[in-house]
Design an enzyme around this catalytic site. Sequence first.
Site, PDB file in Angstrom:
ATOM      1  CD  GLU A 229      55.738  -9.567   2.978  1.00  0.00           C
ATOM      2  OE1 GLU A 229      54.565  -9.251   2.716  1.00  0.00           O
ATOM      3  OE2 GLU A 229      56.717  -9.029   2.430  1.00  0.00           O
TER       4      GLU A 229
ATOM      5  NE  ARG B  35      55.525   1.968  -3.478  1.00  0.00           N
ATOM      6  CZ  ARG B  35      54.482   2.772  -3.387  1.00  0.00           C
ATOM      7  NH1 ARG B  35      54.653   4.043  -3.059  1.00  0.00           N
ATOM      8  NH2 ARG B  35      53.275   2.327  -3.616  1.00  0.00           N
TER       9      ARG B  35
ATOM     10  CG  HIS C 251      56.147  -4.863   5.064  1.00  0.00           C
ATOM     11  ND1 HIS C 251      55.580  -4.002   4.158  1.00  0.00           N
ATOM     12  CD2 HIS C 251      56.416  -6.004   4.382  1.00  0.00           C
ATOM     13  CE1 HIS C 251      55.506  -4.603   2.981  1.00  0.00           C
ATOM     14  NE2 HIS C 251      56.009  -5.807   3.091  1.00  0.00           N
TER      15      HIS C 251
END
Length: 328
Positions: free
Chosen positions: A122, A200, A105
Site C-alpha cells: 500500500e 496486529r 501485511h
Amino acid sequence: MTTKPYPLQFQPEMKERVWGGRALEQFGLQLPDGPIGEGWMIGDHPNGTTKVMNGPLAGLGLDEVRERYGYVLFGTKGAPADNSTRFPLLIKLLDCNDDLSVQVHPDNEYDRLPPGELGKTEMWYILDAKPGAKIIYGLKPGVTRETFAQAIAEGRILESLQEVDVKAGDSFYIPAGTVHALCAGVLAAEIQQNSDTTYRLYDYDRPGLDGKPRALHIEDSLNVIAYEGSGASRMTTELPGPGQWLLLARSPYFTVEKGAVDGTWPLQTTPESFVILIVCEGTGALTWPDSAQPGRIPVKPGDCFLLPAGLGDYTLEGTFTVLRSYLP
C-alpha cells in the site's frame, strides 16, 4: 461497454473503527453514527463493495461493472480472460482520531493467507495532519526476528519501532513486510492492493468496539516482517508545476503520481489500464467528450473517480491537486 465509458463515482462504504472519528465529514461525506475510521471509496471486496452513483450504471456494484465490462474497465494489464478476478486496487480515506494498531501485511506468497485473499502492499498520502502528528514506519536498524520477539514478550515493542513526524503532502510507500501504524491526528488517502489482511503486533492494550481486546497475530507478524528492509520509501512532495506529474510510488501493483491543475489540462486513459483520481485540495471539474452531450462533474477535496481504460480523452480544469493511480 454497452454505454460509452465515462468516469465512475461510487457511494463510499464507511467502516467503524475504534481509532476513527468524524473528520471525513469535511469532504461532504455522510457518516453513520460512531467512530468512522475508513471510507472505502472504490472497493470490490467481500468485506465491502462500492456502488456506482452517477450516470447510466448507477446502482451497480463495482463487482457487477467488472463482470460485465472487463477489459474496457480494467485495461489489458488488469483484466483476466474471464473477468472473474476482483478489481486489483482498494482506495480508502482514513481518519485517524486515535493511534492505529502496530501492524504488518503479508505478501502474495505467504502460505497462511486466508483462502482467496491477497497480500497487501500500500501507500499513504497525508491529506492533513495536526501539529506534532506522527506515524510508525519500520523497525529501528539492527532489529532481528529474535530481538523483536523478545521485545514483544517483555512488553517493550515500542522501543524497536521508528517514529516519523508527518505533515500534509508527505507520501509513504509501504510494501508488504513493513511494520507500520498511522497515529492520532492524521487524515490520509490510501492506495493498496485489494486485500483486507492485517496482522496486529500491538494495540495499546485498549478494548475494541465490543469492549474486548482485539486479536493480535504475533506469529504471523514475525513470519512476514522484512527484517532486512522491505523497500519502503518516503518523500515530502513539493507541488509540481501545472500540468506535470510527480512520481510518488511505483510498485508491482500500482503507480501513484501527484499533479497540479491550474487552468485546463487535457489527458487520456490508455487501453492498458484504468485511472483512479483522488482530489486532495482545491476545486474544479472533470470533463470528457460524449457524442450526445459533453460530460462534466464538479470536483472537490476527497472526491475519488474511476476512469475506465476505454474512456480515452478527458480534461481536468480548475485549480486543485490530484493523485493519479494506474496499473504499472
